[in-house]
Write a protein that holds these residues in place. Structure first.
Motif, short mmCIF file in Angstrom:
data_model
loop_
_atom_site.label_atom_id
_atom_site.label_comp_id
_atom_site.label_asym_id
_atom_site.label_seq_id
_atom_site.Cartn_x
_atom_site.Cartn_y
_atom_site.Cartn_z
N ALA A 364 0.83 -1.20 0.00
CA ALA A 364 0.00 0.00 0.00
C ALA A 364 0.87 1.26 0.00
O ALA A 364 0.59 2.23 -0.71
N ALA A 365 1.94 1.23 0.82
CA ALA A 365 2.83 2.39 0.86
C ALA A 365 3.56 2.58 -0.46
O ALA A 365 3.70 3.70 -0.96
N THR A 366 4.00 1.47 -1.06
CA THR A 366 4.70 1.55 -2.35
C THR A 366 3.78 2.06 -3.45
O THR A 366 4.18 2.90 -4.28
N VAL A 371 1.89 5.49 -7.85
CA VAL A 371 0.75 6.08 -8.57
C VAL A 371 1.01 7.53 -8.94
O VAL A 371 0.53 8.02 -9.96
N GLY A 372 1.79 8.22 -8.12
CA GLY A 372 2.10 9.61 -8.42
C GLY A 372 3.12 9.79 -9.53
O GLY A 372 3.28 10.89 -10.06
N TRP A 373 3.81 8.70 -9.90
CA TRP A 373 4.88 8.82 -10.88
C TRP A 373 4.62 8.04 -12.16
O TRP A 373 5.13 8.42 -13.23
N LEU A 374 3.88 6.95 -12.08
CA LEU A 374 3.73 6.06 -13.23
C LEU A 374 2.26 5.83 -13.54
O LEU A 374 1.41 5.91 -12.64
N PRO A 375 1.92 5.52 -14.78
CA PRO A 375 0.54 5.17 -15.11
C PRO A 375 0.15 3.86 -14.44
O PRO A 375 1.00 3.01 -14.13
N ALA A 376 -1.16 3.67 -14.24
CA ALA A 376 -1.65 2.49 -13.54
C ALA A 376 -1.24 1.21 -14.25
O ALA A 376 -0.92 0.19 -13.60
N ALA A 377 -1.22 1.22 -15.60
CA ALA A 377 -0.86 0.01 -16.35
C ALA A 377 0.55 -0.45 -16.00
O ALA A 377 0.80 -1.65 -15.79
N MET A 378 1.48 0.48 -15.90
CA MET A 378 2.84 0.11 -15.56
C MET A 378 2.95 -0.36 -14.11
O MET A 378 3.72 -1.28 -13.79
#
Length: 415
Positions: A364-366, A371-378
């Motif tokens: 959850a922390a990771t 999420v703030g840096w990468l798209p959800a797909a990645m």
């Protein structure tokens, strides 16, 4: 205890074992508190303090103390027996929950007092799950029957963690959240009372000095590498997925709440189906081989979730991922139980449980950072890659002489 003798045991055969239904039902009633109490505590503290930050800290202290001290509490059960160890734990846990409910009944309690009460209550949480799984080993010592018992246990626990928050949601519609804290305490008292009064639980002997934390702890840890790694991996993946589903729903204009809940419900439904199927199959592969395959299957399914173009396809993808979750956890518990010395079986299950919960917290922390840096797909692809690496680590340790080797081999020893 002797189990029902059947060639291909079914779930009905598990429940026909003498005292199984009574013992299992009582344990489930007490374990329902695990789904009710944390959310009730968070809502009650948030309402009393007027701060979600305070609520987050209190629930982190409560959950952290509960999770990370679980092996120590399990060691007490192995050493003194369930009846002698669980009763004082439940007494302390429920008294502290009662104190916490009193503190949050009205606004004004000190955040430091709330945090201390939450941490102490979590530290005393009775490990009913690991204890029940150790009792299953006495009720159903035959390998095939125990596999079905563990699968049934995993599916039931999955449903408890879904139904518990739903029960709290109904309760807070007409009562203050502090009532939910008291309800969790009441469930724990009634469930544990029924559990420890069961004849099969009364017959569990104390482990004595051999089950002390220093001797049994070292013995348990020596054989738990693969199941603990697998449990930590699946916990990490699920912790990431929970937040990724919310982020995916918001990014596709569905809002983060109710739409995400349906997708996560699909994950739980897939897990329940997978758990039931896993218990019904007479596996020829060793438990270690199955554990690696289940981890790989979960990893590939999560990579596939990264290809989803809408909420519907994401729900299908996470449902497929869920099919591997309960079987993976069940197999990890089976290997831990087979590896542990008889006087340390509760501790073995507690370490697997702790690894899964710790992994979920880290996930959850990771996810919050990713999420703030990468798209959800990645992010889904990264979660899948973690599970594939977990599968590789488990496979590298799955030699023919390892735990859960050949079907029908007891594999229970003092490693």
């Amino acid at each position: 205890m002797s189990s029902t003798s059947v060639v291909r045991p079914s779930y009905a055969a598990v429940l026909r074992i003498p005292h199984a239904r009574r013992t299992f039902a009582a344990a489930l009633l007490g374990r329902l508190a695990y789904g009710v109490t944390p959310l009730s505590v968070m809502l009650a503290v948030a309402r009393a303090s007027g701060s979600y930050a305070v609520a987050g800290i209190v629930i982190a202290l409560f959950s952290g103390a509960s999770v990370f001290l679980s092996p120590a509490r399990a060691a007490l059960i192995d050493r003194y027996g369930p009846r002698r160890a669980l009763v004082p734990m439940v007494a302390a846990h429920t008294c502290l929950l009662g104190l916490l409910a009193a503190l949050v009944w009205r606004p004004g309690a000190s955040p430091f007092v709330l945090g201390a009460a939450g941490a102490l209550a979590g530290a005393c949480t009775p490990p009913l799950g690991p204890t029940m799984r150790a009792v299953w080993g006495r009720l159903a010592p035959e390998r095939a029957l125990m596999q079905r018992a563990y699968s049934l246990d995993a599916v039931a626990e999955e449903l408890l963690f879904v139904s518990g928050p739903l029960l709290v949601g109904v309760l807070v519609g007409f009562a203050p959240p502090a009532v939910g804290v008291l309800l969790g305490a009441a469930l724990m008292v009634v469930g544990t009372a029924g559990f420890v009064s069961s004849p099969v639980v009364r017959a569990v002997p104390a482990g004595g000095r051999e089950a002390g934390p220093r001797t049994a702890g070292r013995r348990v840890l020596r054989g738990l590498g693969r199941p603990v790694i697998a449990a930590a991996g699946v916990g990490l993946a699920l912790g990431v997925v929970d937040l990724l589903v919310v982020a995916f729903a918001e990014a596709h204009g569905h809002g983060g709440g109710s739409a995400a809940a349906w997708v996560l419900a699909a994950l739980s439904a897939g897990s329940a189906v997978g758990g039931l199927l896993n218990g019904a199959v007479a596996w020829r592969a060793s438990a270690g081989t199955r554990l690696a395959g289940q981890a790989a299957g979960l990893g590939l399914a999560l990579c596939g979730a990264g290809l989803a173009q809408g909420l519907g396809t994401l729900a299908v993808a996470v449902a497929v991922a869920g099919v591997f979750v309960a079987p993976l956890i069940t197999t990890a518990y089976l290997i831990a139980d087979e590896t542990a010395a008889p006087e340390a079986r509760v501790q073995a299950g507690a370490w697997v449980n702790t690894a899964a919960n710790a992994g979920s917290t880290a996930g959850a922390a990771t996810a919050g950072v990713l999420v703030g840096w990468l798209p959800a797909a990645m992010c889904f692809a990264l979660a899948g890659a973690v599970m594939l690496l977990t599968a590789l680590a488990v496979a590298c340790g799955a030699g023919p002489g390892g735990q859960g080797g050949q079907p029908g081999t007891p594999g229970r020893g003092g490693q």
